[in-house]
Design a protein around this motif. Structure first.
Motif, short mmCIF file in Angstrom:
data_model
loop_
_atom_site.label_atom_id
_atom_site.label_comp_id
_atom_site.label_asym_id
_atom_site.label_seq_id
_atom_site.Cartn_x
_atom_site.Cartn_y
_atom_site.Cartn_z
N VAL B 349 0.88 -1.30 0.00
CA VAL B 349 -0.27 0.02 -0.01
C VAL B 349 0.90 1.27 -0.11
CG1 VAL B 349 -1.96 1.05 1.14
CG2 VAL B 349 -1.56 -1.34 1.39
N GLY B 350 0.47 2.31 -0.74
CA GLY B 350 0.99 3.65 -0.65
C GLY B 350 0.56 4.59 -1.60
N GLU B 351 1.06 5.84 -1.53
CA GLU B 351 0.59 6.66 -2.59
C GLU B 351 1.18 6.52 -4.01
OE1 GLU B 351 0.00 11.19 -0.79
OE2 GLU B 351 1.55 9.83 0.30
N SER B 352 0.88 7.16 -4.78
CA SER B 352 1.38 6.99 -6.30
C SER B 352 2.72 7.44 -6.04
CB SER B 352 0.64 8.01 -7.26
OG SER B 352 -0.50 7.60 -7.12
N GLY B 353 3.95 6.98 -6.64
CA GLY B 353 5.39 7.34 -6.28
C GLY B 353 5.99 6.68 -5.39
N SER B 354 5.39 5.98 -4.55
CA SER B 354 5.94 5.30 -3.36
C SER B 354 6.89 4.20 -3.69
CB SER B 354 5.03 4.92 -2.27
OG SER B 354 4.15 4.12 -2.78
N GLY B 355 6.61 3.55 -4.72
CA GLY B 355 7.81 2.58 -5.38
C GLY B 355 7.03 1.05 -5.42
N LYS B 356 5.52 0.92 -4.97
CA LYS B 356 4.92 -0.23 -5.04
C LYS B 356 5.04 -0.84 -6.42
CE LYS B 356 1.05 1.88 -4.66
NZ LYS B 356 0.53 2.76 -4.96
N SER B 357 4.75 -0.29 -7.59
CA SER B 357 4.81 -1.05 -8.80
C SER B 357 6.21 -1.50 -9.03
CB SER B 357 4.27 -0.30 -9.69
OG SER B 357 2.87 -0.28 -9.77
N VAL B 358 7.17 -0.60 -8.80
CA VAL B 358 8.55 -0.93 -9.05
C VAL B 358 9.05 -2.26 -8.54
CG1 VAL B 358 10.82 -0.06 -8.89
CG2 VAL B 358 9.37 1.44 -9.58
N THR B 359 8.57 -1.97 -7.08
CA THR B 359 8.94 -3.39 -6.29
C THR B 359 8.28 -4.70 -6.90
OG1 THR B 359 8.64 -2.02 -4.38
CG2 THR B 359 8.63 -4.56 -4.04
N ALA B 360 7.05 -4.39 -7.44
CA ALA B 360 6.21 -5.71 -8.08
C ALA B 360 7.00 -6.14 -9.09
CB ALA B 360 5.08 -5.40 -8.36
N ARG B 361 7.35 -5.17 -10.11
CA ARG B 361 8.10 -5.63 -11.09
C ARG B 361 9.63 -6.17 -11.06
NH1 ARG B 361 6.56 -0.33 -14.82
NH2 ARG B 361 4.40 -0.68 -14.88
#
Lengths: 313, 635
Positions: B349-361
């Motif tokens: 969880v987190g706002e946009s730009g917190s790095g969630k999708s980068v972590t997933a990728r």
């Protein structure tokens, strides 16, 4: 798909009209007239007037355009003002030469350009940088200059291929091939560069597309991604750009024909320009415009084939 | 920040300083300036009269007297180049000027006004683009008696379609932006808007197009003079000099070089200059064929000891990821750690730009080309995925870890039928005949509750809805029976009613298969419904991780609390939805110490003093906050 083709046909008639209209209108705008330019500054007014009348230049330009158009529809593009030869028949003998350069040149540009651009984008590394260097050189070096270097190396020094001249395909297929190898390569270099750059950009774009990431993440191999999915999707913008590249190639063909002394439309038009023979230039214009229309037509078909949105709906 | 906004900022800051700061820009710009000056001042800079013949010294190689040698009439080659450059450069300038005069006003007007005028202009531009320019040029040269000026101006007008198109695109984009609508509402006239807002934004595009067009025009100008359609001899022209050298080429090939190389250098400089301007005004991954760009490197991650038996399903430790951008490297992730075990569902969880999708990728090793893992480990059943080879990754993806992504409509290849794409994935996971694979595809489509699988398989992705596309994507992800499903905001792009259906489907599938799910979301409702554990991310690091009940009842980080408090589900009627003031700081602008302290209501001086470590609160609950006691007292 049908709409696309209908649209293209609808565009081709204004294109033909536009090219011829520009030439006629420009001629009318210039102070003095063709007769003066042909006879030179020292000619007497009487002789200029006589030649003007003889060439039909005393009529207003739009009337002359009307006459020309009426003839053109029936395949009669007028006569040369220098030697009175029928324009249509001079074009007929020369079109084959120019097509012998353009068709293989465009094919070579497409095939080699796509291969190079694709490899540069996908492989990166040393090969990628080498391809980048080659395409940069191909962009920077003028085609006619490369043509001269090739003549020196392959024709004069090594004697592998003829430096100048043309053999018709129907008379001597091997001679024809030998006579067009160097011109086609010289003509293609800029086209290859342009296609390679387009392909490289398109492939890099597609490589970062969501669907490539999704398919990769779910197990589709790099090999299939590159050769099936990326190549197919990147081909769409590349094929579209071929139309413009073909137009640019016409300019290159005029220069290259002069280097290799090929009896094509380009050298004909060059001589016509030096002679102020506007009807002949116009005739070349009509043929080259038809070539552009044909190329665009083929590109539309390829585009429709590649893009299911066009094909299905 | 979008590329457009960045471009706008660069345009306002001025292209020139940015250009000079880039090495490529400085070198190419310097060369062009030098050439321009040398040619403009040819009467001073040229060592000799370009027409002066010296028949005693013909066809000389470079000497101290003649730096570039002499031609077949003993004329100084360097002087002829400098004088010849004048007609070339003037011709190019005339062409560019003509193009600007036609393309910019028309492009701006068409893009800004839109409607009928726009359609007519674009139609005409399409038409002109297909005109074989050479024919018109030859006609012009014939009618205007070999006037290169007339030819280049015509070429500029005919070649203007490209620039027109780009300027129009920029004008249209600017028009749609909020500040322009605001300016319109404030009563700024159209002319003011054009000059104040639209033209400055077009500057980058116009410079790029101009320099590329200049490069092309040099080829045409030299070509025309080469075939003898320029100023008649003995006037020096670059093309003419190459033509003259042809006659003596067998005795002295050197003469081909000076003009040819100078033309190539000039074209190259203009081409690179255009690329540099494009790079400094807008982000782009293609430079001048990447010749001088830095290569992408993946820093080696040192291998670590394998842990003991039956390791946890997924374990991230101190993961750091950088992105290469035109403005330098940006560290998107720093020290991201969490665990996820079989059957669990972890919400990221987190706002946009917190790095969630980068972590997933990063877990699936599907970062974009400019992304690099700089530190840390990602272990899957103990195997370090960051050191896995291409082959191993390909075998792992889909069959052990699968992905569904944010935008279902773009997750499928638009050029292939859905059935063909699924069949390809199915056959990756098991040797099946075409017919068996097709049967399996239909089964999968039925599993994700799609009606009429046969029909769906026959369609192209653009022929189905977003909800259906996400079901197809889930079917693709299930094809290899993965142990872990990474779901990157699977419902964000969907309608609210469809969101619930997709979540219900995911829940059912998880129950049936027992796979673990890592779900990236900013929807606390999804977390509450679906997750067993939560990791909250902020500015590239995990700030709190805990079982889901703990997070909602006893969160130990002010950011988590603020996120939950501002969630739309917690809003009540007639009170406005609260928001956290400020925004996530981008990588270059993160504060020292606690990264949230600038926005934190509880920040103290000591928050800035040092990097905050993850602190254990209770079993399985850790927080990156040093004031958790105060927070708990706070309630």
């Amino acid at each position: 798909m049908l709409r696309l083709i209908a649209n293209r046909i609808a565009m081709s008639i204004p294109l033909l009209l536009l090219v011829s209209l520009i030439v006629f209108a420009l001629e009318a705008l210039v102070p003095g007239d063709a007769a003066q330019t042909i006879l030179g500054q020292n000619a007497t007014p009487a002789s200029v007037a006589a030649l003007s009348k003889q060439l039909g230049l005393t009529e207003p330009w739009f009337e002359r355009y009307g006459h020309w158009l009426a003839g053109a529809v029936h395949g009669d593009l007028g006569t040369s003002i220098i030697n009175g030869v029928d324009v249509t028949s001079s074009l007929a003998t020369r079109t084959g030469v120019t097509l012998s350069l353009l068709v293989p040149g465009l094919l070579l540009s497409a095939v080699v350009g796509i291969a190079l651009g694709f490899a540069a984008a996908v492989r990166g590394g040393l090969l990628g940088r080498f391809i980048d260097l080659v395409t940069l050189l191909g962009f920077a070096l003028p085609g006619f200059w490369i043509a001269l270097i090739m003549v020196i190396v392959f024709a004069v020094r090594l004697g592998w291929l003829p430096a100048t001249g043309y053999q018709p395909l129907t008379e001597d297929p091997l001679g024809w091939l030998r006579s067009i190898v160097l011109p086609v390569i010289a003509l293609s270099l800029n086209g290859i560069t342009a296609v390679a750059k387009q392909t490289r950009d398109a492939v890099l774009d597609v490589l970062e597309a969501d669907y490539v990431r999704f398919l990769r993440a779910n197990g589709v191999s790099s090999r299939s991604l590159h050769y099936r999915h990326v190549l197919r999707n990147a081909a769409i913008p590349v094929v579209t750009s071929l139309g413009l590249i073909a137009v640019g190639m016409l300019t290159g063909a005029v220069f290259i024909e002069n280097v290799f002394v090929l009896p094509g439309l380009g050298s004909l038009a060059t001589q016509a320009t030096l002679d102020h023979d506007v009807p002949l230039i116009l005739g070349v214009g009509v043929v080259l415009t038809l070539a552009v229309i044909l190329v665009n037509f083929l590109i539309d078909i390829a585009y429709g084939f590649l893009n299911p949105k066009v094909r299905v709906s | 920040m979008t590329a457009v906004a960045r471009a706008g900022r660069a345009a306002r800051r001025g292209v020139l300083p940015a250009l000079v700061r880039s090495p490529r820009g400085a070198v190419t710009g310097g060369f062009l300036l030098l050439l321009l000056l040398a040619c403009a001042l040819a009467p001073v800079s040229a060592p000799a009269d370009p027409l002066h013949q010296d028949l005693h010294h013909v066809l000389q190689l470079p000497t101290t007297g003649h730096w570039l040698g002499t031609d077949s009439l003993g004329r100084d080659v360097l002087s002829r180049l400098l004088y010849g450059g004048r007609s070339t450069l003037v011709g190019v300038a005339e062409g560019v000027a003509a193009q600007l005069l036609v393309a910019v006003p028309l492009g701006v007007t068409a893009g800004y006004l839109g409607g009928r005028f726009d359609r007519i202009v674009m139609r005409a531009a399409d038409l002109v683009m297909s005109v074989p320019a050479i024919v018109i040029l030859l006609a012009i040269l014939s009618i205007f008696d070999r006037s290169i000026t007339a030819a280049m101006i015509t070429f500029g007008v005919l070649g203007g379609s490209g620039m027109l198109r780009m300027v129009r695109g920029t004008a249209m984009a600017v028009r749609r932006e909020l500040y322009v609508s605001a300016a319109e509402l404030l009563g700024l006239s159209r002319t003011q808007i054009v000059f104040r807002h639209i033209l400055p934004r077009c500057r980058g595009t116009v410079i790029v197009q101009s320099s590329l067009f200049a490069a092309v025009s040099i080829g045409v100008q030299t070509g025309l003079t080469f075939i003898g359609l320029g100023p008649p001899p003995p006037a020096p022209t670059w093309g003419g000099m190459i033509n003259e050298s042809v006659l003596t080429v067998t005795e002295d090939p050197w003469l081909l070089a000076p003009a040819g190389v100078l033309i190539a250098l000039t074209v190259l400089a203009l081409g690179i200059l255009g690329d540099v301007v494009r790079d400094v005004t807008a982000q782009s991954h293609t430079s001048s064929g990447g010749l001088l760009a830095k290569p992408v490197s993946r820093r080696a991650v040192p291998p670590r000891m394998l842990p003991g038996p039956d390791p946890v399903l997924l374990s991230l430790r101190d993961l750091a990821v950088s992105f290469r951008t035109p403005a330098g490297d940006a560290e998107m992730l720093t020290r991201v750690s969490f665990d996820l075990d079989s059957g669990q569902t972890l919400g990221l969880v987190g706002e946009s730009g917190s790095g969630k999708s980068v972590t997933a990728r990063t877990i699936l090793r599907i970062l974009d080309r400019n992304g690099t893992v700089t530190a840390g480990t990602v272990r899957f059943r103990g195997r370090d995925l960051l050191s896995a080879g291409q082959r191993e990754l390909e075998e792992l993806r889909g069959s052990r870890i699968a992905l569904i992504s944010q935008e279902p409509m773009t997750a499928l290849d638009p050029s292939f039928r859905i059935g063909a794409q699924l069949r390809e994935i199915v056959r990756r996971h098991g040797k099946l005949s075409r017919r068996d694979a097709d049967r399996r595809v239909r089964e999968l489509l039925a599993t994700v509750e799609l009606p009429d699988p046969e029909e769906i398989a026959r369609r192209f992705p653009f022929q189905i809805s977003g909800g259906m596309a996400q079901r197809v994507a889930i079917a693709a992800a299930l094809a290899g029976s993965p142990e872990l499903l990474v779901a990157d905001e699977p419902t964000t792009a969907l309608d609210v009613t469809v969101q619930a259906d997709i979540l219900a489907l995911l829940r059912r599938l998880q129950r049936e298969t027992g796979m673990a799910v890592l779900i990236v979301t900013h929807d606390w409702g999804v977390v509450a419904d679906f997750c067993t554990h939560v990791a909250v991310m902020y500015a590239g690091e995990v700030v709190e991780s805990a079982p889901v009940a703990e997070i909602f009842d006893r969160s130990a980080h002010p950011y988590t609390r603020a996120l939950i408090a501002t969630s739309p589900e917690n809003a009540t009627r007639r009170t406005p939805i609260r928001a956290i003031g400020g925004s996530v700081p981008p990588p270059g602008a993160r504060p020292s110490g606690c990264r949230f302290r600038d926005r934190c209501p509880m920040a103290e001086e000591d928050c800035a003093e040092r990097e905050i470590p993850m602190i254990g609160i209770r079993a399985g609950h850790r927080s990156r906050c040093i004031h958790t006691k105060a927070l708990e007292a706070h309630g």
